[in-house]
Design a protein around this motif. Sequence first.
Motif, short mmCIF file in Angstrom:
data_model
loop_
_atom_site.label_atom_id
_atom_site.label_comp_id
_atom_site.label_asym_id
_atom_site.label_seq_id
_atom_site.Cartn_x
_atom_site.Cartn_y
_atom_site.Cartn_z
N LEU A 23 -21.24 -26.99 -43.04
CA LEU A 23 -21.62 -28.13 -42.19
C LEU A 23 -20.58 -28.40 -41.12
O LEU A 23 -20.60 -29.45 -40.49
CB LEU A 23 -21.84 -29.37 -43.06
CG LEU A 23 -22.94 -29.23 -44.09
CD1 LEU A 23 -23.00 -30.48 -44.97
CD2 LEU A 23 -24.28 -28.99 -43.42
N GLY A 24 -19.65 -27.46 -40.91
CA GLY A 24 -18.69 -27.58 -39.82
C GLY A 24 -17.49 -28.44 -40.13
O GLY A 24 -16.75 -28.79 -39.23
N LEU A 25 -17.24 -28.77 -41.37
CA LEU A 25 -16.13 -29.65 -41.72
C LEU A 25 -14.78 -29.05 -41.34
O LEU A 25 -13.91 -29.74 -40.83
CB LEU A 25 -16.16 -29.95 -43.22
CG LEU A 25 -15.11 -30.92 -43.73
CD1 LEU A 25 -15.30 -32.29 -43.08
CD2 LEU A 25 -15.18 -31.06 -45.24
N GLN A 30 -15.22 -33.29 -39.16
CA GLN A 30 -16.32 -34.12 -39.64
C GLN A 30 -17.51 -33.20 -39.89
O GLN A 30 -17.78 -32.31 -39.10
CB GLN A 30 -16.72 -35.18 -38.63
CG GLN A 30 -15.67 -36.23 -38.41
CD GLN A 30 -16.18 -37.28 -37.45
OE1 GLN A 30 -16.97 -37.00 -36.57
NE2 GLN A 30 -15.74 -38.50 -37.65
N SER A 31 -18.22 -33.45 -40.98
CA SER A 31 -19.36 -32.60 -41.30
C SER A 31 -20.62 -33.07 -40.58
O SER A 31 -20.74 -34.22 -40.20
CB SER A 31 -19.59 -32.59 -42.81
OG SER A 31 -19.93 -33.88 -43.25
N ALA A 49 -27.16 -38.05 -54.43
CA ALA A 49 -26.09 -37.09 -54.21
C ALA A 49 -24.95 -37.48 -55.13
O ALA A 49 -24.46 -38.61 -55.07
CB ALA A 49 -25.63 -37.10 -52.75
N ASN A 50 -24.60 -36.58 -56.02
CA ASN A 50 -23.55 -36.84 -57.02
C ASN A 50 -23.84 -38.12 -57.80
O ASN A 50 -22.95 -38.91 -58.09
CB ASN A 50 -22.18 -36.90 -56.35
CG ASN A 50 -21.85 -35.60 -55.67
OD1 ASN A 50 -22.11 -34.52 -56.21
ND2 ASN A 50 -21.32 -35.68 -54.47
N GLY A 51 -25.13 -38.34 -58.10
CA GLY A 51 -25.54 -39.48 -58.92
C GLY A 51 -25.72 -40.78 -58.17
O GLY A 51 -26.14 -41.78 -58.76
N GLY A 72 -16.45 -29.49 -50.45
CA GLY A 72 -16.57 -29.24 -51.88
C GLY A 72 -18.03 -29.22 -52.33
O GLY A 72 -18.95 -29.35 -51.52
N PHE A 73 -18.19 -29.04 -53.62
CA PHE A 73 -19.54 -28.95 -54.19
C PHE A 73 -20.12 -30.33 -54.45
O PHE A 73 -19.39 -31.27 -54.74
CB PHE A 73 -19.50 -28.16 -55.50
CG PHE A 73 -19.20 -26.70 -55.28
CD1 PHE A 73 -20.21 -25.83 -54.93
CD2 PHE A 73 -17.91 -26.23 -55.40
CE1 PHE A 73 -19.94 -24.49 -54.72
CE2 PHE A 73 -17.63 -24.89 -55.18
CZ PHE A 73 -18.64 -24.02 -54.85
#
Length: 83
Positions: A23-25, A30-31, A49-51, A72-73
């Motif tokens: 995403l270009g981070l 910045q993504s 997203a992540n709960g 990160g994931f």
Amino acid sequence: PRLKATTAPPRIVFPPEGARVDLGLRLAGQSQPLTLKLQGGRAPFRWLANGEPLSGEPTRRRDSQWQPDGGGFSRLTVIDADG
């Protein structure tokens, strides 16, 4: 007796499970937002997203935008009207 129509459960089709999406981070610091898409399921849908919910209200749309808060994931989940 009435037959209840069955709908396939919702399935995230983009990004596919296990995908790595740039995403270009690293380049801009910045993504970019990530477009999420699903198939199946019964509206309304709630994206997580992540709960954590992506928005305050469920949506009838089969796509959404998510702005990651860093690299990160992440675990993406969608819940339909049937849970």
